[in-house]
Scaffold this motif. Structure first.
Motif, short mmCIF file in Angstrom:
data_model
loop_
_atom_site.label_atom_id
_atom_site.label_comp_id
_atom_site.label_asym_id
_atom_site.label_seq_id
_atom_site.Cartn_x
_atom_site.Cartn_y
_atom_site.Cartn_z
N PHE A 135 0.82 -1.21 0.00
CA PHE A 135 0.00 0.00 0.00
C PHE A 135 0.86 1.26 0.00
O PHE A 135 1.71 1.45 0.87
N ASP A 136 0.66 2.10 -1.01
CA ASP A 136 1.38 3.38 -1.12
C ASP A 136 2.89 3.18 -1.12
O ASP A 136 3.65 4.04 -0.64
N SER A 137 3.33 2.04 -1.64
CA SER A 137 4.76 1.70 -1.54
C SER A 137 5.65 2.61 -2.37
O SER A 137 6.79 2.88 -1.99
N TYR A 138 5.16 3.09 -3.52
CA TYR A 138 5.99 3.96 -4.35
C TYR A 138 6.36 5.24 -3.60
O TYR A 138 7.53 5.64 -3.54
N ALA A 139 5.32 5.90 -3.05
CA ALA A 139 5.55 7.18 -2.38
C ALA A 139 6.21 7.01 -1.02
O ALA A 139 6.98 7.87 -0.58
N SER A 140 5.91 5.92 -0.33
CA SER A 140 6.45 5.74 1.02
C SER A 140 7.90 5.28 1.01
O SER A 140 8.69 5.68 1.88
N GLU A 153 9.62 7.61 -6.94
CA GLU A 153 8.65 8.64 -6.59
C GLU A 153 9.16 9.46 -5.41
O GLU A 153 9.16 9.00 -4.27
N ARG A 177 3.63 14.37 -0.78
CA ARG A 177 2.18 14.24 -0.70
C ARG A 177 1.55 15.62 -0.55
O ARG A 177 2.24 16.61 -0.30
#
Length: 245
Positions: A59-64, A93, A97
Protein backbone atom coordinates in the motif's frame (compact mmCIF):
# COMPACT_ATOMS: atom_id res chain seq x y z
CA UNK A 1 1.03 -13.03 16.26
CA UNK A 2 -2.02 -15.17 17.01
CA UNK A 3 -5.79 -14.69 17.19
CA UNK A 4 -8.33 -16.97 18.81
CA UNK A 5 -10.90 -18.19 16.27
CA UNK A 6 -13.54 -20.71 17.31
CA UNK A 7 -11.65 -21.55 20.46
CA UNK A 8 -8.42 -22.25 18.56
CA UNK A 9 -5.34 -20.18 18.01
CA UNK A 10 -4.81 -18.92 14.44
CA UNK A 11 -1.33 -17.73 13.58
CA UNK A 12 -0.55 -15.06 10.97
CA UNK A 13 2.52 -16.74 9.53
CA UNK A 14 3.16 -13.88 7.10
CA UNK A 15 3.35 -11.43 9.97
CA UNK A 16 5.64 -13.77 11.88
CA UNK A 17 7.90 -13.92 8.83
CA UNK A 18 7.86 -10.12 8.58
CA UNK A 19 8.83 -9.79 12.23
CA UNK A 20 11.76 -12.14 11.66
CA UNK A 21 12.79 -10.17 8.57
CA UNK A 22 12.61 -6.86 10.44
CA UNK A 23 14.72 -8.31 13.23
CA UNK A 24 17.41 -9.33 10.74
CA UNK A 25 17.50 -6.17 8.60
CA UNK A 26 21.19 -5.83 9.38
CA UNK A 27 21.81 -9.00 7.38
CA UNK A 28 20.23 -7.60 4.18
CA UNK A 29 22.95 -7.54 1.52
CA UNK A 30 21.07 -6.41 -1.59
CA UNK A 31 20.37 -2.95 -2.95
CA UNK A 32 19.46 -0.37 -0.29
CA UNK A 33 15.92 -0.41 1.07
CA UNK A 34 15.66 3.31 0.36
CA UNK A 35 16.37 5.75 -2.47
CA UNK A 36 19.85 5.66 -3.96
CA UNK A 37 21.64 7.11 -6.97
CA UNK A 38 24.28 4.36 -7.00
CA UNK A 39 24.33 1.76 -9.77
CA UNK A 40 22.65 -1.56 -9.06
CA UNK A 41 21.61 -4.20 -11.60
CA UNK A 42 17.88 -4.46 -12.30
CA UNK A 43 17.50 -7.77 -10.49
CA UNK A 44 18.84 -6.31 -7.24
CA UNK A 45 16.56 -3.27 -7.50
CA UNK A 46 13.59 -5.59 -8.08
CA UNK A 47 14.52 -7.72 -5.07
CA UNK A 48 15.06 -4.72 -2.81
CA UNK A 49 11.70 -3.17 -3.66
CA UNK A 50 9.93 -6.52 -3.22
CA UNK A 51 11.59 -6.95 0.18
CA UNK A 52 10.54 -3.45 1.27
CA UNK A 53 6.96 -4.25 0.26
CA UNK A 54 7.11 -7.52 2.19
CA UNK A 55 8.21 -5.64 5.30
CA UNK A 56 5.79 -2.73 4.93
CA UNK A 57 2.99 -3.94 2.58
CA UNK A 58 2.41 -2.76 -0.99
CA UNK A 59 0.00 0.00 0.00
CA UNK A 60 1.38 3.38 -1.12
CA UNK A 61 4.76 1.70 -1.54
CA UNK A 62 5.99 3.96 -4.35
CA UNK A 63 5.55 7.18 -2.38
CA UNK A 64 6.45 5.74 1.02
CA UNK A 65 9.63 3.91 0.04
CA UNK A 66 11.03 6.40 -2.52
CA UNK A 67 12.69 3.32 -4.00
CA UNK A 68 13.36 2.40 -7.60
CA UNK A 69 10.63 0.26 -9.13
CA UNK A 70 9.78 -0.81 -12.66
CA UNK A 71 8.24 1.97 -14.74
CA UNK A 72 4.51 1.37 -15.03
CA UNK A 73 4.42 2.19 -18.75
CA UNK A 74 7.61 0.25 -19.63
CA UNK A 75 7.63 -2.95 -17.55
CA UNK A 76 9.96 -5.00 -19.76
CA UNK A 77 13.56 -4.80 -20.95
CA UNK A 78 14.83 -4.03 -24.44
CA UNK A 79 17.91 -5.15 -26.39
CA UNK A 80 19.48 -3.35 -29.36
CA UNK A 81 20.28 -5.50 -32.39
CA UNK A 82 23.12 -7.96 -31.94
CA UNK A 83 24.83 -5.76 -29.37
CA UNK A 84 24.92 -6.46 -25.66
CA UNK A 85 23.20 -3.17 -24.83
CA UNK A 86 19.94 -3.45 -22.90
CA UNK A 87 17.46 -0.96 -21.49
CA UNK A 88 15.70 -1.47 -18.15
CA UNK A 89 13.52 1.43 -17.02
CA UNK A 90 12.82 2.31 -13.39
CA UNK A 91 11.17 5.24 -11.67
CA UNK A 92 11.44 6.61 -8.14
CA UNK A 93 8.65 8.64 -6.59
CA UNK A 94 10.12 11.55 -4.65
CA UNK A 95 7.20 13.93 -5.05
CA UNK A 96 5.67 15.14 -1.78
CA UNK A 97 2.18 14.24 -0.70
CA UNK A 98 -0.46 16.95 -0.59
CA UNK A 99 0.33 19.63 2.01
CA UNK A 100 3.66 17.98 2.82
CA UNK A 101 7.26 18.62 1.92
CA UNK A 102 9.13 16.06 -0.11
CA UNK A 103 12.63 15.40 -1.39
CA UNK A 104 11.98 16.05 -5.08
CA UNK A 105 10.04 14.88 -8.13
CA UNK A 106 9.47 11.76 -10.18
CA UNK A 107 12.83 10.44 -11.37
CA UNK A 108 13.54 8.07 -14.26
CA UNK A 109 16.50 5.70 -14.45
CA UNK A 110 17.58 3.71 -17.51
CA UNK A 111 20.05 0.88 -16.97
CA UNK A 112 22.30 -0.97 -19.41
CA UNK A 113 23.21 -3.97 -17.28
CA UNK A 114 25.93 -5.54 -19.49
CA UNK A 115 27.86 -2.24 -19.34
CA UNK A 116 26.96 -1.49 -15.70
CA UNK A 117 25.81 1.89 -17.02
CA UNK A 118 22.87 3.98 -15.85
CA UNK A 119 21.39 7.45 -16.28
CA UNK A 120 19.05 9.23 -13.86
CA UNK A 121 17.02 12.32 -14.69
CA UNK A 122 14.00 14.24 -13.53
CA UNK A 123 13.00 14.41 -17.21
CA UNK A 124 12.13 11.02 -18.69
CA UNK A 125 13.06 12.18 -22.19
CA UNK A 126 16.56 13.17 -21.08
CA UNK A 127 17.17 9.74 -19.58
CA UNK A 128 15.90 8.07 -22.76
CA UNK A 129 18.14 10.24 -24.94
CA UNK A 130 21.16 9.53 -22.74
CA UNK A 131 20.55 5.80 -23.11
CA UNK A 132 20.35 6.13 -26.91
CA UNK A 133 23.63 8.07 -26.90
CA UNK A 134 25.14 5.15 -25.01
CA UNK A 135 23.58 2.22 -26.86
CA UNK A 136 22.79 3.55 -30.35
CA UNK A 137 25.41 6.11 -31.47
CA UNK A 138 24.35 8.13 -34.49
CA UNK A 139 20.63 8.00 -33.70
CA UNK A 140 20.42 11.81 -33.66
CA UNK A 141 21.16 11.84 -37.40
CA UNK A 142 18.23 9.59 -38.33
CA UNK A 143 15.67 11.15 -40.69
CA UNK A 144 12.54 12.68 -39.19
CA UNK A 145 9.38 10.99 -40.46
CA UNK A 146 7.10 13.82 -41.66
CA UNK A 147 3.73 14.37 -40.02
CA UNK A 148 1.89 13.63 -43.27
CA UNK A 149 3.18 10.05 -43.06
CA UNK A 150 0.75 8.30 -40.74
CA UNK A 151 2.98 5.92 -38.81
CA UNK A 152 0.50 3.73 -36.96
CA UNK A 153 -3.08 2.58 -37.25
CA UNK A 154 -5.25 0.39 -35.04
CA UNK A 155 -3.63 -2.70 -36.55
CA UNK A 156 -0.02 -1.51 -36.26
CA UNK A 157 2.49 0.14 -38.56
CA UNK A 158 0.97 1.50 -41.76
CA UNK A 159 2.13 0.39 -45.21
CA UNK A 160 3.01 3.98 -46.08
CA UNK A 161 5.23 4.32 -43.01
CA UNK A 162 6.85 0.94 -43.67
CA UNK A 163 7.73 1.97 -47.21
CA UNK A 164 9.00 5.42 -46.14
CA UNK A 165 11.21 4.01 -43.39
CA UNK A 166 12.60 1.28 -45.65
CA UNK A 167 13.56 3.91 -48.22
CA UNK A 168 15.01 6.58 -45.92
CA UNK A 169 16.47 4.77 -42.90
CA UNK A 170 19.93 3.16 -43.10
CA UNK A 171 19.90 -0.63 -43.09
CA UNK A 172 22.06 -0.70 -39.96
CA UNK A 173 19.41 1.37 -38.18
CA UNK A 174 16.67 -1.16 -38.95
CA UNK A 175 17.46 -3.63 -36.18
CA UNK A 176 15.62 -4.83 -33.05
CA UNK A 177 15.40 -2.07 -30.46
CA UNK A 178 16.25 0.71 -32.92
CA UNK A 179 14.32 3.99 -32.72
CA UNK A 180 12.50 6.17 -35.20
CA UNK A 181 12.06 9.95 -35.01
CA UNK A 182 8.66 11.38 -35.87
CA UNK A 183 7.38 14.88 -36.41
CA UNK A 184 4.80 15.76 -33.75
CA UNK A 185 2.44 18.57 -32.86
CA UNK A 186 3.71 21.11 -30.35
CA UNK A 187 2.30 19.13 -27.41
CA UNK A 188 3.56 15.73 -28.60
CA UNK A 189 6.89 15.74 -26.81
CA UNK A 190 7.09 12.35 -25.07
CA UNK A 191 9.42 9.65 -26.36
CA UNK A 192 7.29 6.48 -26.52
CA UNK A 193 8.79 3.05 -25.93
CA UNK A 194 7.87 0.11 -28.15
CA UNK A 195 6.47 2.21 -31.00
CA UNK A 196 9.21 1.80 -33.59
CA UNK A 197 8.87 -0.99 -36.17
CA UNK A 198 11.57 -2.90 -34.29
CA UNK A 199 10.22 -2.49 -30.76
CA UNK A 200 12.36 0.55 -29.96
CA UNK A 201 11.39 4.11 -29.17
CA UNK A 202 9.34 6.51 -31.24
CA UNK A 203 11.30 9.66 -30.46
CA UNK A 204 9.66 13.07 -30.70
CA UNK A 205 11.29 15.47 -33.14
CA UNK A 206 9.50 18.26 -31.28
CA UNK A 207 11.28 17.38 -28.04
CA UNK A 208 14.58 17.11 -29.91
CA UNK A 209 13.96 20.42 -31.70
CA UNK A 210 14.54 18.69 -35.02
CA UNK A 211 12.78 20.11 -38.10
CA UNK A 212 10.95 17.73 -40.39
CA UNK A 213 12.20 17.34 -43.97
CA UNK A 214 10.36 19.03 -46.84
CA UNK A 215 7.20 17.31 -47.96
CA UNK A 216 7.85 14.13 -49.88
CA UNK A 217 4.36 13.92 -51.32
CA UNK A 218 4.31 13.58 -55.11
CA UNK A 219 3.81 16.90 -56.86
CA UNK A 220 0.77 17.38 -59.00
CA UNK A 221 1.14 18.40 -62.61
CA UNK A 222 -0.12 21.91 -63.32
CA UNK A 223 -3.68 21.97 -64.59
CA UNK A 224 -4.00 22.31 -68.34
CA UNK A 225 -6.28 24.94 -69.81
CA UNK A 226 -9.34 23.45 -71.41
CA UNK A 227 -9.60 24.06 -75.20
CA UNK A 228 -11.94 26.88 -76.06
CA UNK A 229 -14.81 26.12 -78.46
CA UNK A 230 -14.22 27.25 -82.01
CA UNK A 231 -16.29 30.22 -83.24
CA UNK A 232 -19.09 29.30 -85.65
CA UNK A 233 -18.20 29.32 -89.29
CA UNK A 234 -18.94 32.57 -91.09
CA UNK A 235 -22.14 32.51 -93.20
CA UNK A 236 -24.42 34.95 -94.94
CA UNK A 237 -25.43 37.84 -92.76
CA UNK A 238 -28.88 37.59 -91.27
CA UNK A 239 -30.94 40.52 -90.14
CA UNK A 240 -30.77 41.03 -86.42
CA UNK A 241 -33.76 41.04 -84.13
CA UNK A 242 -33.99 44.14 -81.98
CA UNK A 243 -35.97 43.66 -78.80
CA UNK A 244 -38.80 46.17 -78.46
CA UNK A 245 -38.59 47.27 -82.07
Amino acid sequence: MADRIGGQLAFDFDELAREDARASLGEWSGAPLHFTTDYYPPRELDEAFAHWCFLNTHFDSYASSHMWHRAITIPGDMTVGDSEHTASTFTAELRPRVAQEGPGGLLTQLICEPCEWHAISGDENHAVEAWHDHAFPGWRDLPVIPAQIRVRSESGLTKLATAWIAEHYPVEAQVPGAPIITERASHGTRHVAGYSPWGGYDLSATALDRPAPPSTSPKRSPARALPQPLPPAAGPARPGHVLGA
